[in-house]
Design an enzyme around this catalytic site. Sequence first.
Site, PDB file in Angstrom:
ATOM      1  CD  GLU A  49      -3.190  -0.781   2.008  1.00 51.14           C
ATOM      2  OE1 GLU A  49      -3.119   0.098   2.883  1.00 51.14           O
ATOM      3  OE2 GLU A  49      -4.227  -1.425   1.776  1.00 51.14           O
ATOM      4  CG  ASP A  50      -0.830   4.458   0.977  1.00 54.04           C
ATOM      5  OD1 ASP A  50      -1.660   3.784   0.354  1.00 54.04           O
ATOM      6  OD2 ASP A  50      -1.132   5.280   1.844  1.00 54.04           O
ATOM      7  CB  CYS A  88      -6.588   2.524  -1.039  1.00 53.82           C
ATOM      8  SG  CYS A  88      -7.608   3.244   0.265  1.00 53.82           S
ATOM      9  CG  ASP A 249      -2.591   0.730  -2.564  1.00 55.32           C
ATOM     10  OD1 ASP A 249      -1.600   1.475  -2.447  1.00 55.32           O
ATOM     11  OD2 ASP A 249      -3.551   0.743  -1.773  1.00 55.32           O
ATOM     12  CG  HIS A 250      -2.449   4.796  -4.070  1.00 48.39           C
ATOM     13  ND1 HIS A 250      -1.676   5.584  -3.253  1.00 48.39           N
ATOM     14  CD2 HIS A 250      -3.398   4.254  -3.262  1.00 48.39           C
ATOM     15  CE1 HIS A 250      -2.139   5.544  -2.008  1.00 48.39           C
ATOM     16  NE2 HIS A 250      -3.179   4.735  -1.983  1.00 48.39           N
TER      17      HIS A 250
END
Length: 634
Positions: A49-50, A88, A249-250
């Site tokens: 994530e992130d 997200c 995820d980004h």
Amino acid sequence: MKRLEIELVRRWICVGLIHASLTIVGMVGVLAVEAKDSTQPNILWITSEDNGPQLGCYGDAYAVTPHIDELASRSLRYQRCWSNAPVCAAARTTLIAGMYAPSLGGEHMRSGVSLPAEIQLYPQVLRDLGYYCTNNNKTDYNFANDDAGWNENSRKAHWKNRPDANQPFFAVFNFTISHESQIINQHKLVHDPAGVRVPAYHPDTPEVRRDWAQYYDRLTEMDAQVGGMLQQLEADGLADSTVVFYYGDHGSGMPRSKRWPFNSGLHVPLIVHVPERFASLAPADYQAGGESTRLVSFVDFAPTVISLAGAEPPSHMQGHAFAGAHSTEPQPYIFGFRGRMDERYDMVRSCTDGRFVYMKHFYPDKPYGKNVETMFKTPTTRIWKEMFDAGQLNPAQAKFWQTKPGEELFDLQSDPDEVVNLADRPEYQPQTESMRRALKSWMIEIADAGLLPEAEMHRRCGDVPPRVVMTSDKMPLQQVVDAAWMCTSTDALADLESVVNTSQNADPAIAYWGARGLAICAASTKDRDSVRAALVECLESPSPSVQVAACDGLLNFASKHETEIAIDRLLQLANVNHVGHFAAIEALNVLDLHTDRMSADQISVTKKLPRQVDNPPPRMGKYVGRLLDHVLNQ
């Protein structure tokens, strides 16, 4: 051995012991398996994530990511993969559906829209193809049903739990250690802040360097988790029968990456490993340790895994498979978007051809940086804003807190931090015009529901899925797209009569953009009387969203009479019990920019406003209260 290396080795040993224990547990009852159908590979997605491509295998010398680097050395690394959304839930909605979230009405954070009955999500398709599908353990989709069709969706979900050891599996594991919140929760640093490359848009301060260093620490911890998962796959005898995707995820959780559809917010690492046994399913340019220049994005992932499983992707999916039996030709562009981020509205669409990034701003009169409560918990955000208020930033750093141009064009080759806007330069007009056309055509092609402000979308759709309404014969899609682009362009003032006429359209979906254009023009137009009259007329619209846009424009006149009318109406629209949750958020977003012009009586009314409806949309109940607090605390 340097202190950094010693500390990292210590952490890797600890993580390795944990994963060794997990592997032993996993091997009990689940030994090496063969897929029931040898033409169907197992598929494993490892998601972090992130985080953007701040990894060793992407050329970042500051990063310490040995496990992902090793995976890349025997896999295909994608040079340009976009998450489509810089946050997200909207990105995950695009992933699970194989459709752009704006085409479903789900681009807003935690929007909870309904889906048409005929739309199948990729776990449902894969289960029909015989796969055991598990998700460990993140859903957070922007539609009402969080289930999505998984066989198992929990923190215990695992391929080892399938009832038949010969059944092919699809498994997702989601690692959160690199999430934005783990920058906020500060620890003793391992990476030396002195080694940080501070991007051009951030001020070079100890706080900023510390946050970036901690982000890289978290990437090293995440890398160890990825290594443990790959080790478990090997120990279970599944490595030679499993296609592996690793991706973020980004973009990073640092401000101006997360929540913004610049390349910095959308560019993610993607590494795809195809074992020799399934070489026939590999991407056309697959080479162990190689790099792909093909443009891919999250909307392509669902069609790709369905193609890997041997089936043709459903026709409603908008992505393009880049591996498997039903691979497609590369596309010239990939696209990005943003809508509401938590309690703050904006609308941006972007695209890239791999080198240039084009962005269209539909709220150019508002600053990039808004007071999103979560973002302001990051020390970088706070010191960045404090320095802006004190006039201590250079133009590249100050830009984030200022109003936006109507469109931007960046050359990633010469300007990787995206701070030099080329859109107005004559020598770049062909590039700007071609990407402008591509982005506008894409919005029409996907029937972009973000063209309806959120409150108007819910008012118009009711219980009908937004996708159904946007694709119906009753929706004047081309007219709405044209109105949105024309009224928010830098040339809107030159054709003010068209903007006024648009604001008077009988369809609120079109009239909204006319009112939006008038709000942008109000501060600089010489024809103040006609603009004022048109905005007052918009206050009679049946759509709260059109009324909010009209109030926004009236406040730009800065006269006592218009101010009183606009703020009184905004306070009416901010009452969730009268107009609903989304209209209240829209009204408070505008009111929050003009608190210095509220009278004592209006402040008293604000204090009495309800903070949420009785049954707010899931995970959105705090948004109205947050906005009210910010209005009153100013």
